[in-house]
Design a protein around this motif. Structure first.
Motif, PDB file in Angstrom:
ATOM      1  N   LYS A   1       0.861  -1.172   0.000  1.00 33.08           N
ATOM      2  CA  LYS A   1       0.000   0.000   0.000  1.00 33.08           C
ATOM      3  C   LYS A   1       0.896   1.220   0.000  1.00 33.08           C
ATOM      4  O   LYS A   1       1.583   1.498   0.959  1.00 33.08           O
ATOM      5  CB  LYS A   1      -0.904   0.024   1.225  1.00 33.08           C
TER       6      LYS A   1
ATOM      7  N   TYR B   1      -5.248   6.725   0.294  1.00 37.37           N
ATOM      8  CA  TYR B   1      -6.365   6.077  -0.390  1.00 37.37           C
ATOM      9  C   TYR B   1      -7.634   6.881  -0.176  1.00 37.37           C
ATOM     10  O   TYR B   1      -7.948   7.318   0.938  1.00 37.37           O
ATOM     11  CB  TYR B   1      -6.550   4.650   0.141  1.00 37.37           C
TER      12      TYR B   1
ATOM     13  N   THR C   1      -8.256   1.506   4.313  1.00 31.70           N
ATOM     14  CA  THR C   1      -8.337   0.767   3.063  1.00 31.70           C
ATOM     15  C   THR C   1      -7.072  -0.052   2.844  1.00 31.70           C
ATOM     16  O   THR C   1      -5.961   0.433   3.060  1.00 31.70           O
ATOM     17  CB  THR C   1      -8.531   1.733   1.883  1.00 31.70           C
TER      18      THR C   1
ATOM     19  N   GLY D   1      -4.259  -2.142  -6.315  1.00 29.71           N
ATOM     20  CA  GLY D   1      -5.249  -1.615  -7.253  1.00 29.71           C
ATOM     21  C   GLY D   1      -5.063  -0.172  -7.641  1.00 29.71           C
ATOM     22  O   GLY D   1      -5.889   0.373  -8.375  1.00 29.71           O
ATOM     23  N   GLN D   2      -4.012   0.494  -7.182  1.00 33.71           N
ATOM     24  CA  GLN D   2      -3.811   1.891  -7.536  1.00 33.71           C
ATOM     25  C   GLN D   2      -2.860   2.030  -8.719  1.00 33.71           C
ATOM     26  O   GLN D   2      -1.950   1.222  -8.897  1.00 33.71           O
ATOM     27  CB  GLN D   2      -3.250   2.683  -6.350  1.00 33.71           C
TER      28      GLN D   2
ATOM     29  N   ARG E   1      -4.608   6.658  -7.979  1.00 34.46           N
ATOM     30  CA  ARG E   1      -6.032   6.498  -8.221  1.00 34.46           C
ATOM     31  C   ARG E   1      -6.373   5.018  -8.250  1.00 34.46           C
ATOM     32  O   ARG E   1      -5.619   4.217  -8.805  1.00 34.46           O
ATOM     33  CB  ARG E   1      -6.436   7.161  -9.549  1.00 34.46           C
ATOM     34  N   GLN E   2      -7.499   4.671  -7.653  1.00 33.30           N
ATOM     35  CA  GLN E   2      -7.917   3.272  -7.637  1.00 33.30           C
ATOM     36  C   GLN E   2      -8.278   2.849  -9.057  1.00 33.30           C
ATOM     37  O   GLN E   2      -9.159   3.441  -9.694  1.00 33.30           O
ATOM     38  CB  GLN E   2      -9.116   3.083  -6.696  1.00 33.30           C
TER      39      GLN E   2
ATOM     40  N   GLN F   1      -8.995  -4.925  -5.250  1.00 33.54           N
ATOM     41  CA  GLN F   1      -8.001  -5.383  -4.274  1.00 33.54           C
ATOM     42  C   GLN F   1      -8.259  -6.844  -3.924  1.00 33.54           C
ATOM     43  O   GLN F   1      -9.367  -7.344  -4.053  1.00 33.54           O
ATOM     44  CB  GLN F   1      -8.066  -4.530  -3.001  1.00 33.54           C
TER      45      GLN F   1
ATOM     46  N   SER G   1     -14.285   4.810  -6.533  1.00 35.27           N
ATOM     47  CA  SER G   1     -13.918   4.728  -7.952  1.00 35.27           C
ATOM     48  C   SER G   1     -14.596   3.573  -8.672  1.00 35.27           C
ATOM     49  O   SER G   1     -14.327   3.330  -9.850  1.00 35.27           O
ATOM     50  CB  SER G   1     -12.397   4.608  -8.092  1.00 35.27           C
TER      51      SER G   1
ATOM     52  N   VAL H   1     -12.728  -2.700  -2.819  1.00 32.00           N
ATOM     53  CA  VAL H   1     -11.613  -2.446  -1.902  1.00 32.00           C
ATOM     54  C   VAL H   1     -11.873  -3.188  -0.598  1.00 32.00           C
ATOM     55  O   VAL H   1     -13.019  -3.404  -0.193  1.00 32.00           O
ATOM     56  CB  VAL H   1     -11.430  -0.939  -1.635  1.00 32.00           C
TER      57      VAL H   1
END
Length: 654
Positions: free
Chosen positions: A34, A264, A277, A281-282, A287-288, A292, A346, A350
């Motif tokens: 992360k 996040y 979170t 996935g970013q 940005r997401q 996840q 988004s 998540v």
């Protein structure tokens, strides 16, 4: 005596003390951490060959999450290779090749080296790998607390003074060579790298679960790497620090700490309760961009929830005046009480974790920062219940007000003294001192000028007014110098810059705290009084007056900038040689805010001798500087030296 409890985890008996399994060293595999915003975000992807978008099947992400969660809640046996996780960390725009330590999970830059540019020498120690042994430290006594606090304090002092030294050397190099365009890593990264090479990072031999001995709730860090140095959070940029499954004694990854800094969009922070979170996935713009999965740090958080293991929480946020633009505050221990999967803002799935702060801990440092900010702006409105004795006990003699606060009793003693901004010396001091000219630096002192030579060839302060290295005596520019008042060699003579508050305490009597965040190496104030010769002091002491003897102060100046563990050829500053301070200071009628500082064997303030208005070596000014980052509302303390005479606090302050 402190107790170190090894933790071996079993599904049916959370937090059961046992002996951890053997260390297992494996090859590093890619697993996206992360990523939280770094102190100075990179302009390009640190690894252009590797996309930071986690791949997953959008159709079965819910099924995958529920299946894995149920598998670990019911029949847990053996080690699942499918979720064998490692972490790859990124540095801002720096080359990664050759820097990866499979066990360390804390990758820092390897800088160039000479004495002045921080280059490794032949004394470099073997790289210290991170242990896989989980321990919890309990039963800390008073001596244990003092010992660990001193270890942390000295480690942070090395980091801070080394960072100031490195940045100052870079500034001088740029000034001396206007064509020097060679990009160099930031001072905070280089300092952390060198300390790691020397084996000076803390808590690498064991993975500490829960509180780190010697680190207090509310401690403040200006740089993310400093958190790694003290062992609070072992990864420079990833938001979740955890023991990976291949190193765990039973195959479970375990989360030990998180950094909450707005990385996040689905995070929610209410202080005592955090909706955090998971990672993955970013895209490179934070940005997401994908779903996840329950793996890596996400799985470690879920396992910590399952076993009831506490997690350290560090909050990071922007802060005006910070050298990095941000601050990181240790806010204590939290429990992960719930986890679930939902569709984020988004439109991607998540993983969320609910963390609740454990009760009976000191107040959150982030909350204290916000409270102090309001107090600086509207003190009377914030403390509507009263308590202020005076809104400026200096009576406008200082540049900023010195508050006097007492909500305990009706003692107003500090108001009975005349406030003294600078010490009063006998007239002969200004005539017997060594005569000397001043510098000719009209726009500010430069390297090689008269005042630089007087200080042994280098200035004591950097361009920001921070103390680079403690010295027996510092010569600041004086009345005969042509440089302006904002010259970087005029620091302590310009007076107080922080908003201080003298306050009444049931535990310690009178004390001093700041409403501002004070950076390590910053000037605080002068310790003032009426200076007396030995003969005068003997007469005054017969009358029972309160006297301060400067020669009893601890030589803490020698600790600030002591880089003997970094440079094998380091020599403690000894120029100029100062004669014994054979004088006393009378503070029985005239004094300032410094007279109310508490005594401590682990102080956060040091005494530095300074001359600027005369050059009599035997009668210097006693200037106080911060030995560490001092959060707002934390009491300032000083080493008064002899414990048999200075017990707890000076008698004049009680």
């Amino acid at each position: 005596m402190a107790t170190f409890i090894d933790l071996n985890l079993y599904p049916d008996s959370p937090e059961t003390p046992a002996v951890a399994g053997d260390d297992i060293t494996t090859a590093l595999t890619l697993n996206i951490p992360k990523i939280e915003p770094f102190d100075d975000p990179p302009t390009t992807n640190p690894n252009p060959n590797f996309s930071i978008i986690a791949q997953s099947d959008q159709n079965d992400v819910f099924t995958e999450f529920n299946r894995i969660s149920e598998m670990f809640r019911t029949a847990f046996s053996g080690k699942s290779d499918k979720f064998d996780d490692k972490t790859e960390d990124f540095h801002s725009g720096e080359e990664q090749s050759g820097l990866i330590d499979p066990n360390s999970q804390a990758i820092v830059l390897v800088p160039e080296q000479t004495h002045n540019s921080i280059v490794a020498d032949t004394s470099r120690r073997k790289k210290q790998q991170r242990s896989s042994e989980l321990v919890r430290v309990t039963n800390l006594g008073v001596e244990d607390e003092r010992y660990f606090r001193d270890v942390v304090r000295k480690t942070r002092m090395i980091y801070d003074s080394l960072r100031v030294f490195v940045s100052n050397e870079d500034d001088k190099r740029r000034v001396n060579n206007l064509f020097d365009r060679v990009p160099r890593a930031r001072g905070d990264l280089r300092s952390a790298s060198v300390m790691k090479d020397r084996g000076l990072w803390l808590n690498r031999d064991k993975r500490v679960v829960g509180a780190i001995p010697g680190v207090y709730v509310g401690d403040i860090f200006f740089f993310r790497m400093e958190i790694c140095v003290v062992g609070m959070h072992g990864v420079p940029q990833a938001g979740i620090d955890y023991l990976c499954s291949s190193q765990s004694s039973n195959g479970d990854p375990i989360a030990t700490s998180i950094v909450v800094s707005g990385g996040y969009e689905d995070d929610q922070d209410a202080g005592d309760v955090i909706i955090y979170t998971g990672h993955g996935g970013q895209d490179k713009h934070n940005r997401q961009a994908d779903h996840q999965r329950l793996e890596g740090g996400n799985l470690a958080m879920e396992r910590s929830m399952h076993y009831g293991i506490e997690v350290r929480v560090v909050r990071g946020f922007k802060y005006e005046g910070s050298p990095s633009g941000k601050v990181y505050v240790y806010d204590g221990l939290y429990k992960v009480v719930e986890s679930w999967l939902e569709v984020g803002k988004s439109g991607f799935c998540v993983i969320k974790f609910k963390l609740v702060r454990i009760e009976n801990q000191p107040e959150m440092g982030s909350g204290v920062l916000k409270y102090a900010e309001k107090l600086r702006k509207e003190p009377l409105q914030v403390r509507a219940g009263g308590g202020y004795v005076c809104l400026d006990m200096s009576m406008k003699k200082e540049h900023v007000p010195v508050l006097l606060f007492n909500d305990i009793d009706d003692n107003h003693e500090p108001m009975f003294y005349e406030y003294l901004v600078t010490s009063v010396f006998p007239p002969f001091v200004y005539h017997l001192g060594a005569k000397g000219g001043g510098c000719e630096c009209v726009s500010g002192c430069v390297e090689g000028c008269f005042c630089a030579k007087r200080n042994g060839g280098e200035f004591a302060y950097d361009q920001n007014g921070l103390l680079v290295r403690g010295k027996p005596l510092i010569f600041e520019c004086g009345p005969q110098c042509r440089c302006p008042p904002n010259c970087h060699n005029r620091v302590s003579q310009n007076g107080v810059r922080n908003r201080f508050e003298v306050f009444r305490s049931r535990e310690t009597g009178w004390g001093v705290r700041s409403l501002d965040l004070i950076q390590a190496g910053s000037f605080i104030c002068e310790y003032t009084g009426v200076v007396l010769t030995r003969q005068q002091a003997q007469l005054f002491s017969m009358n029972g007056d309160s006297l301060i003897y400067p020669n009893r102060f601890g030589e803490r100046w020698a600790e600030w900038g002591d880089l003997s563990q970094i440079f094998s050829d380091y020599v403690r500053p000894s120029y100029p040689s100062v004669p014994p301070l054979d004088f006393a200071m009378d503070v029985s009628r005239m004094r300032n805010v410094a007279c109310y500082l508490s005594h401590s064997l682990c102080p956060n303030v040091l005494v530095q001798l300074v001359l600027y208005d005369h050059y009599n070596y035997a009668f210097p000014h006693l200037m106080l500087f911060a030995m560490e980052n001092i959060p707002p509302m934390r009491e300032l303390s000083l080493d008064y030296g002899e414990a048999d005479e200075w017990t707890g606090k000076m008698a004049i302050c009680n």
